[in-house]
Design a protein around this motif. Sequence first.
Motif, short mmCIF file in Angstrom:
data_model
loop_
_atom_site.label_atom_id
_atom_site.label_comp_id
_atom_site.label_asym_id
_atom_site.label_seq_id
_atom_site.Cartn_x
_atom_site.Cartn_y
_atom_site.Cartn_z
N PHE A 1 0.82 -1.13 -0.11
CA PHE A 1 -0.05 0.05 -0.02
C PHE A 1 1.13 1.23 0.08
CE2 PHE A 1 -3.83 -2.28 1.74
CZ PHE A 1 -4.75 -1.90 0.44
N LEU A 2 1.91 1.07 0.79
CA LEU A 2 2.83 2.38 0.73
C LEU A 2 3.40 2.58 -0.48
CD1 LEU A 2 4.36 2.06 4.44
CD2 LEU A 2 2.87 3.72 3.54
N GLY A 3 3.73 1.49 -1.24
CA GLY A 3 4.35 1.64 -2.65
C GLY A 3 3.43 2.21 -3.57
N ILE A 4 2.29 1.69 -3.37
CA ILE A 4 1.21 2.18 -4.50
C ILE A 4 1.02 3.80 -4.05
CG2 ILE A 4 -1.26 2.10 -4.80
CD1 ILE A 4 -1.16 -0.88 -4.21
N LEU A 5 0.90 4.05 -2.88
CA LEU A 5 0.68 5.53 -2.72
C LEU A 5 1.95 6.41 -3.16
CD1 LEU A 5 -1.09 5.26 0.89
CD2 LEU A 5 -1.90 6.09 -1.48
N ALA A 6 3.22 5.81 -2.75
CA ALA A 6 4.37 6.52 -3.38
C ALA A 6 4.44 6.73 -4.93
CB ALA A 6 5.65 5.91 -3.02
N ALA A 7 3.98 5.62 -5.59
CA ALA A 7 4.01 5.86 -7.24
C ALA A 7 2.84 6.58 -7.42
CB ALA A 7 3.66 4.21 -7.53
N LEU A 8 2.04 6.70 -6.70
CA LEU A 8 0.87 7.75 -6.99
C LEU A 8 1.30 9.18 -6.81
CD1 LEU A 8 -2.06 8.08 -8.23
CD2 LEU A 8 -2.81 7.97 -5.76
#
Length: 73
Positions: free
Chosen positions: A9-16
């Motif tokens: 989830f943190l990786g998804i938010l960072a990519a966004l």
Amino acid sequence: MKYFIGIAFLGILAALAAAGVFMMRDGRDGKSKGGNMMRALAVRVGLSLLLFACILIGYWAGWIHPTGIPIGR
């Protein structure tokens, strides 16, 4: 498994967030637009699909269990 889901989830938010930064930054001052935003969004989609697949496999393997309100209440 909980830690993997949290990290995903943190990786998804960072990519966004990176895609948002690239959207605001690219194309300014006469510079040509690069493919950075597209690449960041592609990484986000890939991470989302990987997370979904891992959740399905974890449920199927019995590593994670659904919780919440019991049916019938």
